[in-house]
Design an enzyme around this catalytic site. Structure first.
Site, PDB file in Angstrom:
ATOM      1  N   CYS A  42       0.828  -1.215   0.000  1.00 49.68           N
ATOM      2  CA  CYS A  42       0.000   0.000   0.000  1.00 49.68           C
ATOM      3  C   CYS A  42       0.859   1.261   0.000  1.00 49.68           C
ATOM      4  CB  CYS A  42      -0.925  -0.017   1.209  1.00 49.68           C
ATOM      5  SG  CYS A  42      -1.871   1.492   1.395  1.00 49.68           S
ATOM      6  N   GLU A 180      -7.335   1.730 -12.927  1.00 53.35           N
ATOM      7  CA  GLU A 180      -6.674   2.903 -12.353  1.00 53.35           C
ATOM      8  C   GLU A 180      -5.502   3.337 -13.230  1.00 53.35           C
ATOM      9  OE1 GLU A 180      -5.870   1.753  -8.288  1.00 53.35           O
ATOM     10  OE2 GLU A 180      -7.914   2.261  -7.672  1.00 53.35           O
ATOM     11  N   GLU A 439     -25.622  15.733  -2.870  1.00 54.74           N
ATOM     12  CA  GLU A 439     -26.999  16.008  -2.426  1.00 54.74           C
ATOM     13  C   GLU A 439     -28.004  15.133  -3.177  1.00 54.74           C
ATOM     14  OE1 GLU A 439     -28.878  19.803  -3.476  1.00 54.74           O
ATOM     15  OE2 GLU A 439     -27.308  20.136  -4.954  1.00 54.74           O
TER      16      GLU A 439
HETATM   17  P1  NDP Z   1      -7.969  -7.979  -9.771  1.00 53.22           P
HETATM   18  O1  NDP Z   1      -8.134  -9.351  -9.276  1.00 53.22           O
HETATM   19  O2  NDP Z   1      -8.879  -6.898  -9.304  1.00 53.22           O
HETATM   20  O3  NDP Z   1      -8.045  -7.983 -11.372  1.00 53.22           O
HETATM   21  C1  NDP Z   1      -7.257  -8.819 -12.141  1.00 53.22           C
HETATM   22  C2  NDP Z   1      -7.687  -8.667 -13.585  1.00 53.22           C
HETATM   23  O4  NDP Z   1      -6.800  -9.361 -14.418  1.00 53.22           O
HETATM   24  C3  NDP Z   1      -9.080  -9.209 -13.850  1.00 53.22           C
HETATM   25  O5  NDP Z   1      -9.736  -8.327 -14.713  1.00 53.22           O
HETATM   26  C4  NDP Z   1      -8.793 -10.547 -14.489  1.00 53.22           C
HETATM   27  O6  NDP Z   1      -9.790 -10.926 -15.389  1.00 53.22           O
HETATM   28  C5  NDP Z   1      -7.531 -10.256 -15.257  1.00 53.22           C
HETATM   29  N1  NDP Z   1      -6.711 -11.447 -15.465  1.00 53.22           N
HETATM   30  C6  NDP Z   1      -6.355 -12.378 -14.568  1.00 53.22           C
HETATM   31  N2  NDP Z   1      -5.576 -13.319 -15.135  1.00 53.22           N
HETATM   32  C7  NDP Z   1      -5.437 -12.974 -16.430  1.00 53.22           C
HETATM   33  C8  NDP Z   1      -4.769 -13.552 -17.535  1.00 53.22           C
HETATM   34  N3  NDP Z   1      -4.080 -14.689 -17.408  1.00 53.22           N
HETATM   35  N4  NDP Z   1      -4.841 -12.932 -18.706  1.00 53.22           N
HETATM   36  C9  NDP Z   1      -5.547 -11.793 -18.854  1.00 53.22           C
HETATM   37  N5  NDP Z   1      -6.215 -11.199 -17.844  1.00 53.22           N
HETATM   38  C10 NDP Z   1      -6.153 -11.780 -16.644  1.00 53.22           C
HETATM   39  O7  NDP Z   1      -6.452  -7.650  -9.488  1.00 53.22           O
HETATM   40  P2  NDP Z   1      -5.616  -6.334  -9.454  1.00 53.22           P
HETATM   41  O8  NDP Z   1      -4.256  -6.810  -9.759  1.00 53.22           O
HETATM   42  O9  NDP Z   1      -6.208  -5.255 -10.284  1.00 53.22           O
HETATM   43  O10 NDP Z   1      -5.720  -5.893  -7.940  1.00 53.22           O
HETATM   44  C11 NDP Z   1      -5.448  -6.810  -6.888  1.00 53.22           C
HETATM   45  C12 NDP Z   1      -6.247  -6.451  -5.671  1.00 53.22           C
HETATM   46  O11 NDP Z   1      -5.683  -5.317  -5.064  1.00 53.22           O
HETATM   47  C13 NDP Z   1      -7.682  -6.050  -5.981  1.00 53.22           C
HETATM   48  O12 NDP Z   1      -8.534  -7.154  -5.983  1.00 53.22           O
HETATM   49  C14 NDP Z   1      -8.007  -5.096  -4.888  1.00 53.22           C
HETATM   50  O13 NDP Z   1      -8.593  -5.817  -3.835  1.00 53.22           O
HETATM   51  C15 NDP Z   1      -6.690  -4.502  -4.502  1.00 53.22           C
HETATM   52  N6  NDP Z   1      -6.568  -3.123  -5.015  1.00 53.22           N
HETATM   53  C16 NDP Z   1      -7.357  -2.155  -4.477  1.00 53.22           C
HETATM   54  C17 NDP Z   1      -7.303  -0.870  -4.936  1.00 53.22           C
HETATM   55  C18 NDP Z   1      -8.191   0.165  -4.346  1.00 53.22           C
HETATM   56  O14 NDP Z   1      -8.695  -0.039  -3.259  1.00 53.22           O
HETATM   57  N7  NDP Z   1      -8.444   1.272  -5.024  1.00 53.22           N
HETATM   58  C19 NDP Z   1      -6.387  -0.476  -5.998  1.00 53.22           C
HETATM   59  C20 NDP Z   1      -5.618  -1.571  -6.515  1.00 53.22           C
HETATM   60  C21 NDP Z   1      -5.717  -2.838  -6.026  1.00 53.22           C
HETATM   61  P3  NDP Z   1     -11.139 -11.723 -14.967  1.00 53.22           P
HETATM   62  O15 NDP Z   1     -12.142 -10.685 -14.564  1.00 53.22           O
HETATM   63  O16 NDP Z   1     -11.499 -12.434 -16.204  1.00 53.22           O
HETATM   64  O17 NDP Z   1     -10.755 -12.635 -13.852  1.00 53.22           O
END
Ligand code: NDP
Length: 454
Positions: A42, A180, A439
């Protein structure tokens, strides 16, 4: 039996640091081991630097809008090294703050790679310590898909330290980090393409808000391609060539994989203890964060629950209070608000329309979409969107969603209302702040639709 430590925490990220500090405040003798940076994902390569970059990326649209408000500002240019290095200085300051906080709390910080060498034994820097309780708070690490040339891409760990900002970038993924960073790069002036393998990103969030976010991000300039995934990456001089599964080829300078994260278990010595993993490969824990090995606990991202800093903090406090203050706290994972710092921001608490319908059977849906007052003098056509989901029978508000500037700031307050069980009548009885976007949450009088599950 006497131990070297009452609690040995492996991993000084959000959850580990909070558990260590709280345990020490209850009188426990605590050590915390960290091999990388204090503050974890973080602080170092996540929430904090990302939000700073997001502020920077908003400047271009603010300057554009400023013209309609009478300001004559010459075309702004970004000096990337200034942004990157100012950010790094702030992160280093925060690393020092964490060091002081732990020191003031009388937690011993041990720098190095700690590993389990038995049920109550931890080894680090050639020494072995006996520990009454061990907490695994080692977090996660970016996962890159197994495609030819994946090593030519980078992850969210590297994006914060680029030597040079590219002119073109491809972001792969459809989760928090992908949305993001597609927005941030685009706002910083990088021609950005986002590839997502299914038909709509942010799987699991409210469908309507996902659709509107896609529309608004495209309006901001991100080239979003759904049902699109890279098959391979090749190097062509100092450029990269991304071949999609469809056969189409994209030329780019940078590929950012935001394709999820995996628990950071390598070299942790799990083979020396009886700590079971769940079916997704995360450390399995019960409600009290106990692993299958008595005396060993785990929390935060390494357990694969809700991967958010405030959740890890709350888990750390719960564990420390239960272990060292004789309490019997339980985490409540309902109504945890969350935000995606895409441009525009999205924030949400409670249920999506789909979840509300599945849980309650009949749901009143209130929505409002309008142009932000600040844009009405200019040419920005983007709209904010607000949505409330109300259980038809009880009239309780069961979901609140917002897309627009500072959505997180608004939804945090909504989370209190939902947690307290506010009804739509409570919202209606609340007087708004005018003129504001927020609001609208207390002035949406008639339902856009009432939906009943089949
Ligand atoms: P996420 O799990 O949110 O998203 C991963 C994405 O990658 C999904 O869209 C997934 O697709 C795709 N994906 C996974 N494997 C493959 C692959 N082999 N090929 C292509 N696409 C793939 O992970 P993030 O890395 O974005 O974030 C991790 C965690 O960190 C989040 O879940 C969140 O909890 C936290 N986070 C929170 C933030 C905040 O509070 N603002 C900011 C950043 C992170 P599919 O949908 O098909 O599975």
């Amino acid at each position: 039996m006497s131990y070297d430590y009452d609690l040995f925490v492996i991993g000084a990220g959000s959850g580990g640091v909070r558990a260590a500090r709280m345990a020490s405040s209850y009188g426990a003798k605590v050590a915390i081991a960290e091999e990388r940076y204090l503050g974890g994902t973080c602080v170092n390569v996540g929430c904090v630097p990302k939000k700073l970059f997001s502020y920077a990326a908003h400047v271009s649209s603010e300057v554009h809008n400023a013209a309609s408000l009478g300001w004559n500002i010459e075309k702004p240019t970004l000096h990337w090294p200034t942004l990157r290095d100012n950010k790094t200085r702030e992160i280093e300051r925060l690393n020092g703050v964490y060091q002081n906080i732990l020191g003031n709390a009388e937690v011993e910080i041990i720098r190095g790679h700690a590993k389990l060498v038995g049920p109550n034994q931890v080894a680090i820097n050639g020494k072995q310590y006996s520990c009454k309780h061990i907490l695994l708070a080692v977090g996660g690490w970016p996962y890159l898909p197994d495609i030819p040339g994946a090593e030519l891409g980078i992850s969210s760990n590297e994006i914060f330290y680029l030597d040079k900002l590219p002119e073109k970038a491809v972001v792969v993924g459809g989760g928090y980090i992908a949305c993001e960073f597609a927005s941030i790069l685009n706002g910083l002036g990088v021609a950005t393409t986002q590839l997502y393998r299914r038909d709509l990103f942010l799987r699991g969030f409210d469908t309507e808000i996902r659709e509107i976010l896609a529309e608004e991000m495209r309006r901001e300039g991100v080239d979003i391609r759904f049902n699109s995934n890279p098959a391979r990456i090749d190097k062509q001089g100092d450029q990269l060539q991304v071949t999609l599964e469809s056969g189409e080829i994209l030329d780019t300078e940078l590929v950012l994989f935001a394709t999820g994260r995996k628990p950071l278990l390598e070299g942790l010595g799990l083979d020396t203890v009886d700590v079971a993993l769940n079916d997704k490969g995360y450390i399995a824990v019960n409600e009290q964060f106990e692993t299958t090995q008595p005396g060993i606990y785990a929390l935060g991202d390494v357990t694969g629950g809700i991967e958010l800093t405030p959740v890890a903090l709350a888990e750390g406090m719960t564990l420390a209070a239960n272990l060292f203050n004789g309490e019997q706290r339980r985490m409540d994972y309902e109504h945890i608000a969350t935000a995606i710092f895409s441009h525009p921001n999205v924030a949400t608490v409670g249920l999506s329309e789909e979840e509300a319908l599945a849980r309650y059977g009949k749901v009143d849906v209130y929505t409002s979409r309008f142009r932000h007052l600040k844009h009405t003098l200019g040419d920005h056509q983007g709209k904010v969107f607000l949505k409330l989901l109300v259980d038809h029978a009880s009239q309780k508000v069961v979901g609140a969603h917002m897309l627009g500037d500072e959505a997180a700031e608004v939804i945090q307050g909504m989370a209190i209302a939902l947690k307290m069980g506010a009804t739509k009548a409570d919202f209606d009885a609340t007087v708004g702040i005018h003129p504001s976007v927020a609001e609208e949450f207390v002035t949406m009088r008639s339902a856009t639709r009432t939906r009943e599950s089949a």
